[in-house]
Design an enzyme around this catalytic site. Structure first.
Site, PDB file in Angstrom:
ATOM      1  N   GLU A 190     -33.784  23.440 -19.457  1.00  0.00           N
ATOM      2  CA  GLU A 190     -34.659  22.871 -20.476  1.00  0.00           C
ATOM      3  C   GLU A 190     -33.770  22.041 -21.403  1.00  0.00           C
ATOM      4  O   GLU A 190     -33.077  22.572 -22.261  1.00  0.00           O
ATOM      5  CB  GLU A 190     -35.336  23.978 -21.282  1.00  0.00           C
ATOM      6  CG  GLU A 190     -36.316  23.447 -22.304  1.00  0.00           C
ATOM      7  CD  GLU A 190     -37.668  24.099 -22.168  1.00  0.00           C
ATOM      8  OE1 GLU A 190     -38.481  23.596 -21.363  1.00  0.00           O
ATOM      9  OE2 GLU A 190     -37.912  25.114 -22.829  1.00  0.00           O
ATOM     10  N   TYR A 211     -40.012  22.437 -29.765  1.00  0.00           N
ATOM     11  CA  TYR A 211     -38.822  23.196 -30.180  1.00  0.00           C
ATOM     12  C   TYR A 211     -38.836  24.553 -29.474  1.00  0.00           C
ATOM     13  O   TYR A 211     -39.847  25.261 -29.518  1.00  0.00           O
ATOM     14  CB  TYR A 211     -38.819  23.433 -31.697  1.00  0.00           C
ATOM     15  CG  TYR A 211     -38.647  22.156 -32.492  1.00  0.00           C
ATOM     16  CD1 TYR A 211     -37.384  21.646 -32.756  1.00  0.00           C
ATOM     17  CD2 TYR A 211     -39.753  21.455 -32.962  1.00  0.00           C
ATOM     18  CE1 TYR A 211     -37.222  20.459 -33.471  1.00  0.00           C
ATOM     19  CE2 TYR A 211     -39.606  20.269 -33.682  1.00  0.00           C
ATOM     20  CZ  TYR A 211     -38.335  19.780 -33.931  1.00  0.00           C
ATOM     21  OH  TYR A 211     -38.177  18.610 -34.629  1.00  0.00           O
ATOM     22  N   SER A 212     -37.716  24.902 -28.835  1.00  0.00           N
ATOM     23  CA  SER A 212     -37.608  26.225 -28.213  1.00  0.00           C
ATOM     24  C   SER A 212     -37.700  27.283 -29.304  1.00  0.00           C
ATOM     25  O   SER A 212     -37.081  27.142 -30.359  1.00  0.00           O
ATOM     26  CB  SER A 212     -36.267  26.378 -27.503  1.00  0.00           C
ATOM     27  OG  SER A 212     -36.164  25.450 -26.458  1.00  0.00           O
ATOM     28  N   CYS A 230     -29.705  24.978 -21.738  1.00  0.00           N
ATOM     29  CA  CYS A 230     -30.581  24.478 -22.786  1.00  0.00           C
ATOM     30  C   CYS A 230     -29.753  23.729 -23.827  1.00  0.00           C
ATOM     31  O   CYS A 230     -28.680  24.186 -24.227  1.00  0.00           O
ATOM     32  CB  CYS A 230     -31.338  25.637 -23.446  1.00  0.00           C
ATOM     33  SG  CYS A 230     -32.660  25.077 -24.547  1.00  0.00           S
ATOM     34  N   TYR A 254     -33.242  18.180 -23.663  1.00  0.00           N
ATOM     35  CA  TYR A 254     -34.082  17.222 -24.393  1.00  0.00           C
ATOM     36  C   TYR A 254     -33.224  16.067 -24.913  1.00  0.00           C
ATOM     37  O   TYR A 254     -32.004  16.149 -24.901  1.00  0.00           O
ATOM     38  CB  TYR A 254     -34.785  17.928 -25.560  1.00  0.00           C
ATOM     39  CG  TYR A 254     -33.952  18.979 -26.251  1.00  0.00           C
ATOM     40  CD1 TYR A 254     -33.043  18.628 -27.241  1.00  0.00           C
ATOM     41  CD2 TYR A 254     -34.048  20.326 -25.871  1.00  0.00           C
ATOM     42  CE1 TYR A 254     -32.261  19.584 -27.860  1.00  0.00           C
ATOM     43  CE2 TYR A 254     -33.254  21.287 -26.498  1.00  0.00           C
ATOM     44  CZ  TYR A 254     -32.355  20.903 -27.488  1.00  0.00           C
ATOM     45  OH  TYR A 254     -31.585  21.856 -28.091  1.00  0.00           O
TER      46      TYR A 254
END
Length: 323
Positions: free
Chosen positions: A321, A99-100, A281, A323
């Site tokens: 980044e 998790y960022s 992101c 996901y």
């Protein structure tokens, strides 16, 4: 409430300069993977709070975790979380989820002892049952969104250096593109540059431009914080939202993140030519639409898109980044 306010006022009186490299922009000693899966760090939850309105798509929570200053990280890095329990299929412990981090290195309370996560609860809608299937819900996101103060969280990391800010040149422009909880790293950036009394904030002369894509107004994340920064720094902080269920793009379709960025394509390209850094992101499904839009714009400008992108990557101006 009075005490809470005075505590924050008291903290504001202190400078956020005690977790800095020397010089502050030197990235040679950024911590990476200090805590590993085999020997994770145990943090304690300070608070867990739903941060979206009633009409939001899904539930997103802001979770503050106390690490007592023993788990330092830099803005743009991620924490790994190992949910408790074992997997059904083989009885092994659950694997780590990244998790960022949604706070600056100083944490929301600016003590340097906490970090925050922005987590959307993952649920699975079963078309046959026409209902959510609890057996298929996201193990880790549900664990985190259900935590109570004092709960322990097993953590690894910090992970990643791809989303760090290049602070050596304080005139650098930042273009930050997010969908949903992909907002997390940028909250750390914005707090560091505009909210805290950091050496980075003191030196910063560039412009930070935030694009956030969510479904509707109720799904906006940290809007009150962005508005406050915008009011204080109208020249240095820009904010644009893409609300796919409330706005229409220039072609009359839903307004997705790439459509909002496209509205400012000329400016974005000019900034990148002048050395701006662009960050992406969020869910990986955001990238094809963005890449396609950038390619179309580049070709209209007579640029070879692949060569242009290669150039940005070579100069480390392109940060992804997803996901």
């Amino acid at each position: 409430a009075l005490f809470a306010l005075t505590a924050i006022e008291f903290l504001k009186g202190k400078k956020q300069d005690f977790l800095e490299a020397d010089p502050y922009w030197d990235q040679s000693e950024v911590p990476v993977n200090v805590y590993k899966n085999k020997a994770p760090f145990t943090g304690k939850v300070v608070s867990t709070k739903r941060i979206v309105g009633p009409k939001a798509t899904g539930e997103t929570c802001h979770i503050v975790i106390n690490h007592d200053g023993d788990f330092p990280y830099w803005e743009g890095q991620s924490w790994g979380v190992i949910p408790p329990g074992n997997r059904e299929k083989d009885g092994k412990p659950h694997s780590v989820r990244l998790y960022s981090i949604a706070s600056s290195r100083y944490g929301d309370d600016m003590t340097g002892k906490t970090g925050s996560l922005c987590v959307r609860r993952a649920t699975y809608w079963c078309p046959e049952l026409k209902a959510e299937d609890p057996a298929k819900k996201g193990i880790c996101s549900n664990f985190l969104c259900d935590t109570q103060p004092g709960d322990e969280v097993k953590m690894t990391g910090p992970a990643g250096k791809v989303m760090l800010m290049p602070e050596e040149d304080p005139t650098t422009d930042y273009i930050m593109v997010a969908t949903g909880t992909g907002i997390a790293p940028y909250r750390g950036f914005v707090r560091r540059l505009f909210v805290e009394e950091t050496p980075a904030a003191k030196a910063y002369k560039g412009q930070a431009w935030l694009f956030l894509g969510v479904a509707n107004s109720d799904a906006l994340l940290y809007d009150d914080e962005w508005q406050e920064v915008k009011e204080k720094y109208p020249e240095q902080f820009r904010l644009d939202y893409a609300l796919s269920r409330e706005q229409t793009n220039s072609k009359g379709g839903k307004m997705y993140i790439q459509d909002k960025v496209e509205e400012y394509a000329d400016e974005v390209f000019t900034k990148l030519e002048n050395g701006a850094h662009i960050y992406f992101c969020g869910l990986k499904g955001m990238m094809p639409g963005i890449q396609g839009m950038l390619q179309t714009v580049a070709e209209k400008k007579g640029l070879d898109y692949d060569a242009w992108l290669k150039g940005l990557k070579a100069k480390k101006q392109w940060h992804v980044e997803v996901y």
